[in-house]
Design a protein around this motif. Structure first.
Motif, PDB file in Angstrom:
ATOM      1  N   HIS A  44      -4.069   8.319  12.981  1.00  0.00           N
ATOM      2  CA  HIS A  44      -4.024   9.653  12.393  1.00  0.00           C
ATOM      3  C   HIS A  44      -3.250   9.577  11.075  1.00  0.00           C
ATOM      4  CE1 HIS A  44      -5.250  12.012  16.093  1.00  0.00           C
ATOM      5  NE2 HIS A  44      -5.091  10.778  16.565  1.00  0.00           N
ATOM      6  N   HIS A  45      -3.783  10.226  10.040  1.00  0.00           N
ATOM      7  CA  HIS A  45      -3.169  10.178   8.709  1.00  0.00           C
ATOM      8  C   HIS A  45      -2.896  11.578   8.186  1.00  0.00           C
ATOM      9  CE1 HIS A  45      -5.961   6.739   9.023  1.00  0.00           C
ATOM     10  NE2 HIS A  45      -5.155   6.064   8.246  1.00  0.00           N
ATOM     11  N   SER A  46      -1.755  11.742   7.580  1.00  0.00           N
ATOM     12  CA  SER A  46      -1.498  12.876   6.692  1.00  0.00           C
ATOM     13  C   SER A  46      -0.689  12.339   5.528  1.00  0.00           C
ATOM     14  CB  SER A  46      -0.765  14.005   7.413  1.00  0.00           C
ATOM     15  OG  SER A  46       0.434  13.537   8.006  1.00  0.00           O
ATOM     16  N   VAL A  47      -0.591  13.145   4.472  1.00  0.00           N
ATOM     17  CA  VAL A  47       0.106  12.719   3.255  1.00  0.00           C
ATOM     18  C   VAL A  47       0.987  13.872   2.795  1.00  0.00           C
ATOM     19  CG1 VAL A  47      -0.123  11.827   0.903  1.00  0.00           C
ATOM     20  CG2 VAL A  47      -1.854  11.236   2.632  1.00  0.00           C
ATOM     21  N   LEU A  48       2.256  13.583   2.538  1.00  0.00           N
ATOM     22  CA  LEU A  48       3.199  14.597   2.099  1.00  0.00           C
ATOM     23  C   LEU A  48       3.504  14.438   0.615  1.00  0.00           C
ATOM     24  CD1 LEU A  48       5.816  14.466   5.013  1.00  0.00           C
ATOM     25  CD2 LEU A  48       3.640  15.719   4.910  1.00  0.00           C
ATOM     26  N   ASP A  49       3.775  15.554  -0.034  1.00  0.00           N
ATOM     27  CA  ASP A  49       4.306  15.532  -1.390  1.00  0.00           C
ATOM     28  C   ASP A  49       5.773  15.124  -1.310  1.00  0.00           C
ATOM     29  OD1 ASP A  49       5.843  16.799  -3.696  1.00  0.00           O
ATOM     30  OD2 ASP A  49       3.791  17.158  -4.351  1.00  0.00           O
ATOM     31  N   MET A  50       6.169  14.063  -2.010  1.00  0.00           N
ATOM     32  CA  MET A  50       7.524  13.537  -1.867  1.00  0.00           C
ATOM     33  C   MET A  50       8.577  14.508  -2.384  1.00  0.00           C
ATOM     34  SD  MET A  50       6.962   9.477  -2.752  1.00  0.00           S
ATOM     35  CE  MET A  50       8.662   9.034  -2.405  1.00  0.00           C
ATOM     36  N   GLU A  51       8.226  15.388  -3.309  1.00  0.00           N
ATOM     37  CA  GLU A  51       9.200  16.341  -3.839  1.00  0.00           C
ATOM     38  C   GLU A  51       9.380  17.548  -2.927  1.00  0.00           C
ATOM     39  OE1 GLU A  51       8.498  17.566  -7.817  1.00  0.00           O
ATOM     40  OE2 GLU A  51       8.743  15.559  -8.678  1.00  0.00           O
ATOM     41  N   THR A  52       8.279  18.085  -2.440  1.00  0.00           N
ATOM     42  CA  THR A  52       8.348  19.321  -1.655  1.00  0.00           C
ATOM     43  C   THR A  52       8.338  19.093  -0.156  1.00  0.00           C
ATOM     44  OG1 THR A  52       5.938  19.608  -1.574  1.00  0.00           O
ATOM     45  CG2 THR A  52       7.095  20.479  -3.511  1.00  0.00           C
ATOM     46  N   GLY A  53       7.858  17.906   0.271  1.00  0.00           N
ATOM     47  CA  GLY A  53       7.719  17.648   1.699  1.00  0.00           C
ATOM     48  C   GLY A  53       6.521  18.323   2.324  1.00  0.00           C
ATOM     49  N   GLN A  54       5.672  18.952   1.508  1.00  0.00           N
ATOM     50  CA  GLN A  54       4.512  19.674   2.034  1.00  0.00           C
ATOM     51  C   GLN A  54       3.327  18.735   2.221  1.00  0.00           C
ATOM     52  OE1 GLN A  54       4.548  23.119   2.925  1.00  0.00           O
ATOM     53  NE2 GLN A  54       6.726  22.590   2.689  1.00  0.00           N
ATOM     54  N   VAL A  74       0.833  -1.204   0.000  1.00  0.00           N
ATOM     55  CA  VAL A  74       0.000   0.000   0.000  1.00  0.00           C
ATOM     56  C   VAL A  74       0.871   1.260   0.000  1.00  0.00           C
ATOM     57  CG1 VAL A  74      -1.747   1.293   1.284  1.00  0.00           C
ATOM     58  CG2 VAL A  74      -1.914  -1.198   1.122  1.00  0.00           C
ATOM     59  N   VAL A  75       1.914   1.262   0.820  1.00  0.00           N
ATOM     60  CA  VAL A  75       2.819   2.416   0.862  1.00  0.00           C
ATOM     61  C   VAL A  75       3.448   2.661  -0.512  1.00  0.00           C
ATOM     62  CG1 VAL A  75       4.994   3.278   1.849  1.00  0.00           C
ATOM     63  CG2 VAL A  75       3.261   2.241   3.338  1.00  0.00           C
ATOM     64  N   GLU A  76       3.815   1.583  -1.202  1.00  0.00           N
ATOM     65  CA  GLU A  76       4.406   1.725  -2.533  1.00  0.00           C
ATOM     66  C   GLU A  76       3.420   2.328  -3.534  1.00  0.00           C
ATOM     67  OE1 GLU A  76       5.793  -2.192  -3.321  1.00  0.00           O
ATOM     68  OE2 GLU A  76       7.498  -2.027  -1.948  1.00  0.00           O
ATOM     69  N   LEU A  77       2.126   2.032  -3.386  1.00  0.00           N
ATOM     70  CA  LEU A  77       1.124   2.644  -4.257  1.00  0.00           C
ATOM     71  C   LEU A  77       1.075   4.159  -4.039  1.00  0.00           C
ATOM     72  CD1 LEU A  77      -1.772   0.018  -4.066  1.00  0.00           C
ATOM     73  CD2 LEU A  77      -0.307   0.502  -6.030  1.00  0.00           C
ATOM     74  N   TYR A  78       1.176   4.584  -2.786  1.00  0.00           N
ATOM     75  CA  TYR A  78       1.261   6.017  -2.504  1.00  0.00           C
ATOM     76  C   TYR A  78       2.504   6.614  -3.165  1.00  0.00           C
ATOM     77  CZ  TYR A  78      -2.471   6.568   1.004  1.00  0.00           C
ATOM     78  OH  TYR A  78      -3.688   6.677   1.634  1.00  0.00           O
ATOM     79  N   HIS A  79       3.653   5.955  -2.990  1.00  0.00           N
ATOM     80  CA  HIS A  79       4.899   6.471  -3.556  1.00  0.00           C
ATOM     81  C   HIS A  79       4.802   6.612  -5.076  1.00  0.00           C
ATOM     82  CE1 HIS A  79       7.459   5.024   0.125  1.00  0.00           C
ATOM     83  NE2 HIS A  79       6.634   6.005   0.415  1.00  0.00           N
ATOM     84  N   ALA A  80       4.110   5.687  -5.723  1.00  0.00           N
ATOM     85  CA  ALA A  80       3.970   5.746  -7.180  1.00  0.00           C
ATOM     86  C   ALA A  80       3.225   7.002  -7.633  1.00  0.00           C
ATOM     87  CB  ALA A  80       3.252   4.494  -7.687  1.00  0.00           C
ATOM     88  N   GLN A  81       2.439   7.595  -6.728  1.00  0.00           N
ATOM     89  CA  GLN A  81       1.722   8.834  -7.033  1.00  0.00           C
ATOM     90  C   GLN A  81       2.487  10.068  -6.568  1.00  0.00           C
ATOM     91  OE1 GLN A  81      -1.105   8.874  -8.842  1.00  0.00           O
ATOM     92  NE2 GLN A  81      -0.907   6.632  -8.982  1.00  0.00           N
ATOM     93  N   CYS A 112      -8.154   2.811   2.055  1.00  0.00           N
ATOM     94  CA  CYS A 112      -9.425   3.526   1.861  1.00  0.00           C
ATOM     95  C   CYS A 112      -9.168   4.980   1.462  1.00  0.00           C
ATOM     96  CB  CYS A 112     -10.252   3.459   3.143  1.00  0.00           C
ATOM     97  SG  CYS A 112     -10.817   1.807   3.577  1.00  0.00           S
ATOM     98  N   GLY A 113      -8.222   5.640   2.148  1.00  0.00           N
ATOM     99  CA  GLY A 113      -7.891   7.017   1.791  1.00  0.00           C
ATOM    100  C   GLY A 113      -7.298   7.121   0.397  1.00  0.00           C
ATOM    101  N   TYR A 114      -6.452   6.164   0.041  1.00  0.00           N
ATOM    102  CA  TYR A 114      -5.850   6.134  -1.304  1.00  0.00           C
ATOM    103  C   TYR A 114      -6.929   6.020  -2.379  1.00  0.00           C
ATOM    104  CZ  TYR A 114      -3.386   4.070  -5.324  1.00  0.00           C
ATOM    105  OH  TYR A 114      -2.911   3.795  -6.581  1.00  0.00           O
ATOM    106  N   LEU A 115      -7.870   5.095  -2.183  1.00  0.00           N
ATOM    107  CA  LEU A 115      -8.939   4.933  -3.164  1.00  0.00           C
ATOM    108  C   LEU A 115      -9.757   6.210  -3.290  1.00  0.00           C
ATOM    109  CD1 LEU A 115     -10.098   1.301  -2.310  1.00  0.00           C
ATOM    110  CD2 LEU A 115      -9.164   2.075  -4.512  1.00  0.00           C
ATOM    111  N   GLY A 116      -9.995   6.874  -2.165  1.00  0.00           N
ATOM    112  CA  GLY A 116     -10.743   8.125  -2.215  1.00  0.00           C
ATOM    113  C   GLY A 116     -10.040   9.188  -3.034  1.00  0.00           C
ATOM    114  N   MET A 117      -8.707   9.286  -2.872  1.00  0.00           N
ATOM    115  CA  MET A 117      -7.957  10.286  -3.640  1.00  0.00           C
ATOM    116  C   MET A 117      -7.879   9.914  -5.114  1.00  0.00           C
ATOM    117  SD  MET A 117      -4.978  11.673  -1.058  1.00  0.00           S
ATOM    118  CE  MET A 117      -4.179  10.089  -0.782  1.00  0.00           C
ATOM    119  N   MET A 118      -7.747   8.627  -5.406  1.00  0.00           N
ATOM    120  CA  MET A 118      -7.681   8.206  -6.807  1.00  0.00           C
ATOM    121  C   MET A 118      -9.036   8.373  -7.501  1.00  0.00           C
ATOM    122  SD  MET A 118      -4.528   7.453  -7.230  1.00  0.00           S
ATOM    123  CE  MET A 118      -4.522   6.613  -8.824  1.00  0.00           C
ATOM    124  N   GLU A 119     -10.109   8.131  -6.759  1.00  0.00           N
ATOM    125  CA  GLU A 119     -11.464   8.240  -7.320  1.00  0.00           C
ATOM    126  C   GLU A 119     -12.029   9.657  -7.229  1.00  0.00           C
ATOM    127  OE1 GLU A 119     -12.710   3.734  -5.749  1.00  0.00           O
ATOM    128  OE2 GLU A 119     -13.423   5.546  -4.727  1.00  0.00           O
TER     129      GLU A 119
END
Length: 452
Positions: free
Chosen positions: A264-274, A125-132, A370-377
């Protein structure tokens, strides 16, 4: 020291400073989250690159039975290759000799990851996030009870006796006096955690009698799941030193609140760290709302993973500090999905559904999925809930069989977690559920024996 000892994590090196390492426990999490593996002399561990265990450890139920989950080769208990992840090497400070624990990853004979090994599921699952281009960040909260030793399963579970000599009382949430009652156990938890290199963000008394919560600092999902996996054993060992048990059952005592593993979840942009939940003017982004929408849409299908046992569903009781629906709101602990108060850059989404009885790797993986699917959809959530969500309608499965049926139909969730994992998980959990349904409870004997 040999080369491999000098490359250990700092906490492990500190623990062994001036000591001779005796033993290494080579472990892997099974589906329920039990540590399986082998203990080997340190000299042997230094020479081995891997060890073997049969793949059937992932087909085993919580009672020691088996689900018929083998592949087309049949139930022949094929050997897996278990390879150490040396970044996970940590002390086992409760042992009588100098021992390390090392988490291993499971591979088949061709070097491919075993798809139903829980740590591999989370890595997928983490790798799927990284691919985005996304970096998921989580912070788990662990609730548990310290209870009196219970040697007879027919007897009700009772709170432990604290240093005052009185059994722990309920409804003392956040009481420092209540925390002090368990001081010796907590001291050992802190000492063991320090020896293992774990940073505790805080310990509080929860609302149940003898119920505590430990918060961990936010970080990488796999690393945090490793820590929860280790912490469950650490806490149990600390309790045993003081003639009590620690339990992570979702609902161990009928009239008390259950124990959750809030994530608790947050998601960072891998390039900017934001934080991608934060917009240019510090507002809430589409990704933030899509993540919440994904939790609302897909959590019903994932609850079989977040609530993995028949006892898990006893926790979802109206007005008992556990959610009964998937409403979302800001700073509202009655909803299943909560947005805590925070500075904008710390904006996060809290999933309050998972029980503390879930496997930490699988619970975090399912929630992130679940969060990943929500962002992709680009899933939109419902309107923010206002008021007490316990007054709303229930939309969480109430029994394990219903939750498993939803999980088995969720092909979109299977695609994220892995189809083979979904197949094995369903078979093993169905086997457990069928075994439970053949147990006649005291309630049935009391009310049905002579009345129907």
């Amino acid at each position: 020291m040999s080369d491999w000892l000098t490359s250990l994590p700092e906490a492990a090196q500190t623990y062994l400073d001036g000591q001779r390492l005796d033993e290494v426990e080579c472990i892997v999490s099974d589906l329920p989250g039990i540590a399986r593996g082998k203990a080997v002399p340190a000299s042997k561990f230094a020479r081995q690159k891997h060890f073997h265990l049969p793949d059937s450890i992932f087909f085993q139920t919580i009672t020691g039975g088996w689900g018929e989950a083998a592949d087309e080769d049949g139930f022949i208990e094929k050997d897996m290759l278990l390879r150490p992840d040396m970044t996970t090497a940590t002390a086992a400070p409760w042992t009588g000799d100098w021992t390390l624990q090392v988490i291993h990853d499971a591979f088949d004979r061709h070097g491919e990851p075993i798809p139903y090994a829980p740590r591999n599921v989370l890595k997928r699952v983490v790798e799927l996030y990284h691919a985005q281009g996304w970096k998921p960040v989580v912070a788990p909260e662990m609730e548990f009870f310290l209870i009196a030793r219970n040697l007879d399963p027919a007897q009700d579970i009772m709170p432990m006796t604290g240093r005052s000599g009185r059994p722990a009382a309920a409804r003392q949430a956040y009481s420092m006096t209540a925390v002090d009652e368990f001081g010796p156990v907590i001291d050992d938890i802190y000492d063991f955690a320090e020896a293992q290199g774990f940073e505790i963000d805080g310990i509080t008394q929860e609302g149940g009698a003898g119920q505590l919560e430990i918060n961990l600092r936010h970080g990488d999902p796999v690393k945090l799941a490793d820590e929860v996996f280790y912490f469950k054993r650490l806490i149990r060992e600390a309790a045993l030193r003081h003639n009590c048990f620690a339990t992570f059952m979702a609902k161990p005592i009928a009239e008390e609140p259950g124990s959750a593993m809030h994530i608790h979840h947050s998601v960072l942009d891998m390039e900017t760290g934001q934080n991608i939940f934060v917009g240019p003017q510090e507002g809430e982004t589409d990704a933030f709302f899509h993540f919440i929408g994904g939790l609302q849409k897909h959590l019903p299908s994932a609850i079989a993973v977040l609530a993995p046992f028949v006892n898990s569903y006893r926790r979802y009781v109206r007005d008992h500090a556990a959610p009964i629906n998937l409403e979302w709101a800001r700073d509202n602990r009655t909803t299943g999905i909560r947005v805590p108060l925070s500075e904008p850059q710390a904006r996060r989404v809290e999933n309050r559904i998972a029980g503390m009885d879930c496997n930490p790797y699988l619970g975090i993986a399912a929630s992130l999925a679940c969060g990943y699917l929500g962002m992709m959809e680009k899933q939109r959530p419902s309107a923010q809930f206002r008021g007490d969500a316990y007054e709303g309608e229930t939309d969480i499965p109430r029994v394990q069989g219903q939750a498993l049926a939803l999980f088995e139909q969720a092909t979109d969730l299977h695609a994220v977690l892995g189809e083979d994992f979904a197949r094995v998980y369903s078979i093993v959990k169905r086997a457990e559920y069928e075994e439970f349904l053949q147990v006649i409870s005291p309630w049935e004997r009391e009310h049905l024996l002579l009345n129907v």
